[in-house]
Design an enzyme around this catalytic site. Sequence first.
Site, PDB file in Angstrom:
ATOM      1  N   TYR A   1       7.193  -8.424  15.889  1.00  0.00           N
ATOM      2  CA  TYR A   1       7.197  -7.476  14.763  1.00  0.00           C
ATOM      3  C   TYR A   1       7.874  -6.172  15.180  1.00  0.00           C
ATOM      4  O   TYR A   1       8.749  -5.655  14.474  1.00  0.00           O
ATOM      5  CB  TYR A   1       5.759  -7.212  14.316  1.00  0.00           C
ATOM      6  CG  TYR A   1       5.609  -6.042  13.362  1.00  0.00           C
ATOM      7  CD1 TYR A   1       5.904  -6.174  12.007  1.00  0.00           C
ATOM      8  CD2 TYR A   1       5.166  -4.799  13.815  1.00  0.00           C
ATOM      9  CE1 TYR A   1       5.764  -5.093  11.136  1.00  0.00           C
ATOM     10  CE2 TYR A   1       5.021  -3.728  12.953  1.00  0.00           C
ATOM     11  CZ  TYR A   1       5.318  -3.869  11.617  1.00  0.00           C
ATOM     12  OH  TYR A   1       5.190  -2.804  10.765  1.00  0.00           O
TER      13      TYR A   1
ATOM     14  N   GLN B   1       0.821  -1.224   0.000  1.00  0.00           N
ATOM     15  CA  GLN B   1       0.000   0.000   0.000  1.00  0.00           C
ATOM     16  C   GLN B   1       0.852   1.270   0.000  1.00  0.00           C
ATOM     17  O   GLN B   1       0.566   2.212  -0.731  1.00  0.00           O
ATOM     18  CB  GLN B   1      -1.019   0.001   1.128  1.00  0.00           C
ATOM     19  CG  GLN B   1      -0.480  -0.232   2.513  1.00  0.00           C
ATOM     20  CD  GLN B   1      -1.559  -0.121   3.579  1.00  0.00           C
ATOM     21  OE1 GLN B   1      -2.660   0.354   3.346  1.00  0.00           O
ATOM     22  NE2 GLN B   1      -1.251  -0.585   4.777  1.00  0.00           N
ATOM     23  N   LEU B   2       1.925   1.298   0.790  1.00  0.00           N
ATOM     24  CA  LEU B   2       2.784   2.480   0.765  1.00  0.00           C
ATOM     25  C   LEU B   2       3.557   2.549  -0.552  1.00  0.00           C
ATOM     26  O   LEU B   2       3.712   3.634  -1.132  1.00  0.00           O
ATOM     27  CB  LEU B   2       3.756   2.458   1.957  1.00  0.00           C
ATOM     28  CG  LEU B   2       4.725   3.637   2.014  1.00  0.00           C
ATOM     29  CD1 LEU B   2       3.981   4.971   2.122  1.00  0.00           C
ATOM     30  CD2 LEU B   2       5.701   3.484   3.182  1.00  0.00           C
TER      31      LEU B   2
ATOM     32  N   THR C   1       4.738  -7.336   7.234  1.00  0.00           N
ATOM     33  CA  THR C   1       3.801  -6.502   8.000  1.00  0.00           C
ATOM     34  C   THR C   1       2.727  -7.328   8.720  1.00  0.00           C
ATOM     35  O   THR C   1       1.775  -6.750   9.258  1.00  0.00           O
ATOM     36  CB  THR C   1       3.125  -5.460   7.076  1.00  0.00           C
ATOM     37  OG1 THR C   1       2.508  -6.144   5.985  1.00  0.00           O
ATOM     38  CG2 THR C   1       4.130  -4.456   6.553  1.00  0.00           C
TER      39      THR C   1
ATOM     40  N   ALA D   1       8.434  -4.852   3.358  1.00  0.00           N
ATOM     41  CA  ALA D   1       8.498  -5.256   4.769  1.00  0.00           C
ATOM     42  C   ALA D   1       7.588  -6.448   5.022  1.00  0.00           C
ATOM     43  O   ALA D   1       6.652  -6.704   4.266  1.00  0.00           O
ATOM     44  CB  ALA D   1       8.064  -4.096   5.670  1.00  0.00           C
TER      45      ALA D   1
ATOM     46  N   ASP E   1       5.000   2.614  14.992  1.00  0.00           N
ATOM     47  CA  ASP E   1       4.643   2.970  16.374  1.00  0.00           C
ATOM     48  C   ASP E   1       4.768   1.761  17.301  1.00  0.00           C
ATOM     49  O   ASP E   1       4.841   1.917  18.516  1.00  0.00           O
ATOM     50  CB  ASP E   1       3.209   3.528  16.420  1.00  0.00           C
ATOM     51  CG  ASP E   1       2.184   2.598  15.789  1.00  0.00           C
ATOM     52  OD1 ASP E   1       2.529   1.878  14.826  1.00  0.00           O
ATOM     53  OD2 ASP E   1       1.024   2.585  16.243  1.00  0.00           O
TER      54      ASP E   1
HETATM   55  N1  LIG Z   1       0.666  -1.287   7.716  1.00  0.00           N
HETATM   56  C1  LIG Z   1       0.797  -0.545   8.817  1.00  0.00           C
HETATM   57  O1  LIG Z   1      -0.160  -0.330   9.554  1.00  0.00           O
HETATM   58  C2  LIG Z   1       2.132   0.066   9.160  1.00  0.00           C
HETATM   59  C3  LIG Z   1       2.236   0.869  10.313  1.00  0.00           C
HETATM   60  C4  LIG Z   1       3.459   1.452  10.609  1.00  0.00           C
HETATM   61  C5  LIG Z   1       4.564   1.233   9.801  1.00  0.00           C
HETATM   62  N2  LIG Z   1       4.424   0.423   8.699  1.00  0.00           N
HETATM   63  C6  LIG Z   1       5.608   0.206   7.853  1.00  0.00           C
HETATM   64  O2  LIG Z   1       5.396   0.876   6.614  1.00  0.00           O
HETATM   65  C7  LIG Z   1       6.053   0.163   5.562  1.00  0.00           C
HETATM   66  C8  LIG Z   1       5.068  -0.120   4.438  1.00  0.00           C
HETATM   67  O3  LIG Z   1       4.016  -0.943   4.935  1.00  0.00           O
HETATM   68  P1  LIG Z   1       2.733  -1.299   4.082  1.00  0.00           P
HETATM   69  O4  LIG Z   1       1.567  -1.128   4.968  1.00  0.00           O
HETATM   70  O5  LIG Z   1       2.785  -0.624   2.754  1.00  0.00           O
HETATM   71  O6  LIG Z   1       2.959  -2.866   3.888  1.00  0.00           O
HETATM   72  P2  LIG Z   1       2.306  -3.883   2.815  1.00  0.00           P
HETATM   73  O7  LIG Z   1       1.106  -3.282   2.172  1.00  0.00           O
HETATM   74  O8  LIG Z   1       2.190  -5.176   3.545  1.00  0.00           O
HETATM   75  O9  LIG Z   1       3.442  -3.976   1.717  1.00  0.00           O
HETATM   76  C9  LIG Z   1       4.672  -4.571   2.001  1.00  0.00           C
HETATM   77  C10 LIG Z   1       5.250  -5.011   0.680  1.00  0.00           C
HETATM   78  O10 LIG Z   1       6.517  -5.631   0.953  1.00  0.00           O
HETATM   79  C11 LIG Z   1       6.609  -6.763   0.121  1.00  0.00           C
HETATM   80  N3  LIG Z   1       7.522  -7.766   0.642  1.00  0.00           N
HETATM   81  C12 LIG Z   1       7.355  -8.594   1.709  1.00  0.00           C
HETATM   82  N4  LIG Z   1       8.401  -9.420   1.820  1.00  0.00           N
HETATM   83  C13 LIG Z   1       9.245  -9.113   0.808  1.00  0.00           C
HETATM   84  C14 LIG Z   1      10.494  -9.624   0.382  1.00  0.00           C
HETATM   85  N5  LIG Z   1      11.107 -10.628   1.037  1.00  0.00           N
HETATM   86  N6  LIG Z   1      11.097  -9.081  -0.695  1.00  0.00           N
HETATM   87  C15 LIG Z   1      10.492  -8.071  -1.391  1.00  0.00           C
HETATM   88  N7  LIG Z   1       9.315  -7.552  -1.049  1.00  0.00           N
HETATM   89  C16 LIG Z   1       8.689  -8.068   0.052  1.00  0.00           C
HETATM   90  C17 LIG Z   1       5.202  -7.320   0.046  1.00  0.00           C
HETATM   91  O11 LIG Z   1       5.102  -8.130  -1.089  1.00  0.00           O
HETATM   92  P3  LIG Z   1       4.113  -9.404  -1.105  1.00  0.00           P
HETATM   93  O12 LIG Z   1       2.757  -8.801  -1.298  1.00  0.00           O
HETATM   94  O13 LIG Z   1       4.619 -10.194  -2.258  1.00  0.00           O
HETATM   95  O14 LIG Z   1       4.280 -10.087   0.226  1.00  0.00           O
HETATM   96  C18 LIG Z   1       4.375  -6.039  -0.049  1.00  0.00           C
HETATM   97  O15 LIG Z   1       4.211  -5.645  -1.393  1.00  0.00           O
HETATM   98  C19 LIG Z   1       6.642  -1.079   6.216  1.00  0.00           C
HETATM   99  O16 LIG Z   1       7.972  -0.820   6.578  1.00  0.00           O
HETATM  100  C20 LIG Z   1       5.820  -1.245   7.479  1.00  0.00           C
HETATM  101  O17 LIG Z   1       6.509  -1.953   8.482  1.00  0.00           O
HETATM  102  C21 LIG Z   1       3.240  -0.148   8.366  1.00  0.00           C
END
Ligand SMILES: NC(=O)c1ccc[n+]([C@@H]2O[C@H](COP(=O)([O-])OP(=O)(O)OC[C@H]3O[C@@H](n4cnc5c(N)ncnc54)[C@H](OP(=O)(O)O)[C@@H]3O)[C@@H](O)[C@H]2O)c1
Length: 259
Positions: A111, A10-11, A52, A50, A88
């Site tokens: 996590y 999503q990001l 997640t 990441a 957070d």
């Molecule tokens: N989501 C939240 O509420 C939240 C809150 C605070 C901080 N964050 C941080 O914000 C950042 C973005 O999060 P997001 O919500 O956009 O996460 P997301 O929607 O889960 O996207 C994460 C992406 O990373 C990819 N990924 C996972 N394992 C991988 C690997 N080994 N190699 C390459 N790509 C890989 C996933 O691909 P697949 O779909 O193929 O698995 C997915 O496209 C992360 O660092 C997260 O920790 C998130």
Amino acid sequence: MIIVTGAGGQLGHALLESFPSARGLTRADWDVRLPPPDGLAADLVLHAAAWTDVDGAEDDPQSAAAVNVGGVQHAAELGAPLVVWSSDYVFDGAKREPYLESDAPSPLSAYGRTKLHGEAAAGEEAWVVRSSWLFGPTSRNFVRTMLRLGAERDEVAVVDDQRGCPTYVGHLAEATREILDLPYGVYHVAASGDCTWAEFAEAIFAEAGLGTRVRRITSAEFGAKAPRPAYSVLRSTKGAPELPHWREGLRECLATLLA
Ligand SMILES: NC(=O)c1ccc[n+]([C@@H]2O[C@H](COP(=O)([O-])OP(=O)(O)OC[C@H]3O[C@@H](n4cnc5c(N)ncnc54)[C@H](OP(=O)(O)O)[C@@H]3O)[C@@H](O)[C@H]2O)c1
């Protein structure tokens, strides 16, 4: 060349809209558990890949760390300025007033621990952006889950004893431009305002025109595997960009989702 990892997330999606000249890499292009592919060069790396799955990390912390720590280390190996996103969930929630960059992390979950170690793995030429409760029009997130449940049920039980800042990925991605003008370091960048998950769910149903009721429950009643901070509002004292209110982010997200 700007590179966005996690381009399918999503990001990642939002970053590609805010940085239209960037090259997006999905897991198929580069599994970040491995060193960067030969010949991959970058002037700036926006590392949104990441693990997640917060509850899944409790069962398999090593796999989570391979992505959230090893992946950051590999992104840093590209030798370009790096933006990584942290969470957070590096805080334990005991403070009950906004967490500032100067507050000591103390993660409750596997996590959260991987994200904290990932911050350290980013190296010196990096902006570490802690954000929270991300949502957007793509991928799996709370807004999309509530819309699905709201269409199926009259009532949904939602946790009411965790308070945070639901942050719209479009706002976070746009703010990344401003972060690049700041010195390297850790920054808190989350939506203005705060709420509980139950309050957020009520706002989602109201804004979407659904009559679904929210039954407020405790985290113990919900019974998620990983413990979450009861309070994780993030604010900056280091001049990080201020984001719009979460309700504005929700309206923008729904405008896309319900179009
Ligand atoms: N989501 C939240 O509420 C939240 C809150 C605070 C901080 N964050 C941080 O914000 C950042 C973005 O999060 P997001 O919500 O956009 O996460 P997301 O929607 O889960 O996207 C994460 C992406 O990373 C990819 N990924 C996972 N394992 C991988 C690997 N080994 N190699 C390459 N790509 C890989 C996933 O691909 P697949 O779909 O193929 O698995 C997915 O496209 C992360 O660092 C997260 O920790 C998130």
